[in-house]
Design a protein around this motif. Structure first.
Motif, mmCIF file in Angstrom:
data_model
loop_
_atom_site.group_PDB
_atom_site.id
_atom_site.type_symbol
_atom_site.label_atom_id
_atom_site.label_comp_id
_atom_site.label_asym_id
_atom_site.label_seq_id
_atom_site.Cartn_x
_atom_site.Cartn_y
_atom_site.Cartn_z
ATOM 1 N N THR A 184 0.844 -1.188 0.000
ATOM 2 C CA THR A 184 0.000 0.000 0.000
ATOM 3 C C THR A 184 0.884 1.244 0.000
ATOM 4 O OG1 THR A 184 -1.979 0.994 0.984
ATOM 5 C CG2 THR A 184 -0.272 0.225 2.523
ATOM 6 N N ARG A 210 -9.817 -0.203 7.478
ATOM 7 C CA ARG A 210 -9.711 -1.087 6.318
ATOM 8 C C ARG A 210 -8.368 -1.804 6.286
ATOM 9 N NH1 ARG A 210 -13.125 2.381 1.772
ATOM 10 N NH2 ARG A 210 -15.034 2.377 3.025
ATOM 11 N N SER A 255 -7.818 -6.162 7.001
ATOM 12 C CA SER A 255 -7.136 -7.032 6.035
ATOM 13 C C SER A 255 -5.825 -7.590 6.564
ATOM 14 C CB SER A 255 -6.845 -6.254 4.745
ATOM 15 O OG SER A 255 -8.023 -5.798 4.145
ATOM 16 N N ARG A 305 -7.884 0.491 0.741
ATOM 17 C CA ARG A 305 -7.450 -0.788 1.314
ATOM 18 C C ARG A 305 -6.072 -1.137 0.766
ATOM 19 N NH1 ARG A 305 -12.153 -2.980 3.203
ATOM 20 N NH2 ARG A 305 -14.048 -2.272 2.191
#
Length: 186
Positions: free
Chosen positions: A7, A38, A42, A156
């Motif tokens: 990310t 989020r 995950s 996300r």
């Protein structure tokens, strides 16, 4: 077995990023909370997260406050243009160089905050993952590169397997495109 995630571009505490990127939040607090929720939904504590720059705008204390809310223990970080101050947080993040080559399950990956048109082994199946552009760069269907920032994935992180599926599609397009060329390569 731990999972691997990628990310970038949280921009915690950055009011202007909401307007600049047309993020669907009424306030910076709502944005920060949504990204954290989020992410934690995950990425599990024993997973590995590669963060490709621009974590937080503001003081190290603010960055530390956000970091403590992330459950994942192992975060490898490539610095972004807004990370100058938080690079001092060496116990909370494992800092990598500006351009780093890694291998996940044998897949070579070049990670950087910035997008590149070519990278080491780009014509031999290596992927390039980046942030910074907030989903504003046009995708090249034959390039094994992609923006993994939160603006590209409903705020996300991207799982390694999700990226793998997208890269396999790109590799097929690339293979079909170059199958008839005299050199059979880009």
């Amino acid at each position: 077995m731990p999972n691997t995630w990628f990310t970038a571009d949280f921009h915690f505490g950055h009011n202007n990023i909401i307007r600049y990127c047309n993020r669907p939040f009424r306030s910076v607090e709502e944005m920060d909370q949504t990204i954290l929720e989020r992410l934690n939904a995950s990425v599990k504590p024993n997973d590995t997260l590669y963060f490709l720059g621009d974590f937080c705008i503001g003081s190290n204390a603010k960055a530390l406050e956000h970091r403590k809310q992330i459950r994942c223990k192992k975060i490898f970080t490539v610095p972004g243009n807004h990370d100058k101050q938080i690079r001092k947080l060496t116990e909370e993040f494992s800092w990598l160089s500006n351009l780093t080559e890694i291998s996940i399950y044998g897949q070579p990956i070049v990670i950087c905050h910035y997008a590149m048109r070519v990278w080491n082994r780009s014509h031999h199946g290596a992927w390039h993952l980046y942030g910074h552009s907030h989903g504003n760069l046009p995708d090249t269907p034959t390039s094994l590169s992609m923006d993994v920032g939160v603006d590209t994935h409903d705020f996300r992180p991207w799982h390694f397997d999700e990226i793998g599926l997208l890269m396999a599609q790109k590799a097929r397009v690339r293979s079909e495109l170059y199958a008839g060329s005299p050199t059979n390569s880009p």
